[in-house]
Design an enzyme around this catalytic site. Structure first.
Site, short mmCIF file in Angstrom:
data_model
loop_
_atom_site.label_atom_id
_atom_site.label_comp_id
_atom_site.label_asym_id
_atom_site.label_seq_id
_atom_site.Cartn_x
_atom_site.Cartn_y
_atom_site.Cartn_z
N HIS A 226 16.06 3.91 8.55
CA HIS A 226 14.20 4.12 9.18
C HIS A 226 13.46 2.97 7.84
O HIS A 226 14.09 3.62 6.79
CB HIS A 226 13.87 4.29 9.76
CG HIS A 226 13.27 4.38 10.31
ND1 HIS A 226 12.66 4.05 11.51
CD2 HIS A 226 11.49 4.65 9.96
CE1 HIS A 226 11.54 3.87 12.10
NE2 HIS A 226 11.09 4.10 10.97
N CYS A 227 13.24 2.44 8.02
CA CYS A 227 12.04 1.39 6.93
C CYS A 227 10.60 1.96 7.25
O CYS A 227 10.42 0.83 8.13
CB CYS A 227 12.35 -0.17 6.69
SG CYS A 227 11.27 -0.71 5.34
N PRO A 228 10.00 2.48 6.78
CA PRO A 228 8.81 3.09 6.91
C PRO A 228 8.10 1.85 6.59
O PRO A 228 7.02 1.06 7.00
CB PRO A 228 7.97 4.13 5.89
CG PRO A 228 9.58 3.96 4.51
CD PRO A 228 10.41 3.53 5.44
N GLU B 168 8.42 0.19 9.93
CA GLU B 168 8.24 1.02 10.59
C GLU B 168 9.54 0.53 11.89
O GLU B 168 9.10 0.52 12.91
CB GLU B 168 7.05 0.85 11.50
CG GLU B 168 6.38 1.67 11.06
CD GLU B 168 6.61 3.04 10.69
OE1 GLU B 168 6.54 3.32 12.06
OE2 GLU B 168 6.15 3.43 9.91
N ASN B 169 10.47 0.11 11.33
CA ASN B 169 11.43 -0.07 12.52
C ASN B 169 12.87 0.22 12.01
O ASN B 169 13.27 0.40 10.22
CB ASN B 169 11.49 -1.26 12.71
CG ASN B 169 12.26 -1.50 14.42
OD1 ASN B 169 12.65 -0.87 15.00
ND2 ASN B 169 12.65 -2.76 14.72
#
Length: 273
Positions: free
Chosen positions: A128-130, A133-134
């Site tokens: 999950h990549c901040p 945001e996905n």
């Protein structure tokens, strides 16, 4: 209200977009190579740079907003495959049993993982990549790598442009006043260049061996990997085939089939260990 904005990723995406265009505006307004090209009437390079920045922003929103491969139905209830495909997904003696997610209560395909932030299981979950945001998963992973590549080109070009605009000053005070905004842009671009270069290198390496970030970091806890010997990867088909499948094959992969096929190709004496 504020919490819902953060959860939706609205502020992250707006901040990224605003920062991108503010830095771009600084590079165009200062006495950089872009500005000098404009003054000479040579608009090709400024136009190409602007289009590349625009492409990076569009790719950012594409990766950020698209479905990464959410598991929305049970594996055997989706009705997506033929009878032979469904039968091949039934766990065999050498294939770990498919598990049911304890959060969304759906049966997880192999290589899927539940993301507590997105509240869904994701096929071929990477991380999950901040930043976007996905989640990065089966459907958007290739576009995430393409985005990193384009973003790196933009950042390196912006780094060169920013350096071309730094002007000398009689004193340090005058030098900082003349180059303050440009130095701030240079610092931002420099930091992001290093981060993106590191991310791109890591992802290209993992793609070349057909491994995800989650599998690489948590190999000892994943049921279908922890019993594999040493550094064995049941999904690795060689660098060329891995890269070809990743960038050129746009379909849902039945990883249970790949795992079962590779397991049956292992000599019986190796399965005893």
């Amino acid at each position: 209200m504020v919490q819902s904005l953060f959860r939706s990723g609205f502020l992250v995406r707006v901040s990224h977009t605003v920062l991108t265009w503010v830095v771009t505006l600084i590079l165009f307004l200062h006495n950089t190579d872009l500005r000098r090209c404009e003054e000479r009437g040579e608009l090709l390079l400024p136009a190409l740079f602007f289009l590349l920045v625009l492409l990076s922003v569009l790719l950012y929103f594409t990766v950020s907003l698209m479905d990464p491969g959410f598991v929305l139905t049970d594996t055997f209830k989706g009705g997506q495959g033929s009878d032979e495909e469904m039968e091949s997904m039934i766990p065999q003696p050498s294939t770990p049993r498919l598990r049911r997610c304890g959060f969304c209560l759906l049966q997880q395909p192999m290589r899927a993982k539940h993301c507590k932030t997105c509240k869904h299981c994701v096929r071929r979950f990477d991380h999950h990549c901040p930043w976007i945001e996905n989640c990065v998963g089966e459907r958007n992973h290739r576009w995430f790598v393409v985005y990193l590549l384009v973003q790196l080109l933009v950042l390196l070009w912006a780094l060169h442009i920013a350096l071309s605009g730094v002007s000398p000053g009689v004193t340090w005070d005058l030098w900082f006043r003349a180059n303050g905004f440009l130095l701030a842009a240079l610092a931002v671009v420099g930091v992001f260049s290093g981060v993106v270069l590191l991310l791109l290198g890591c992802h290209l390496y993992l793609v070349s061996i057909n491994c995800t970030t989650w599998e690489f970091m948590s190999r000892h806890r994943i049921s279908y990997l922890k019993n594999c010997g040493g550094e064995e990867n049941p999904f690795d088909r060689g660098v060329f085939c891995n890269l070809w499948d990743f960038f050129c094959i746009c379909r849902t992969v039945m990883w249970e089939q790949v795992y079962q096929k590779n397991a049956t190709e292992v000599p019986p004496e190796l399965n005893e260990f």
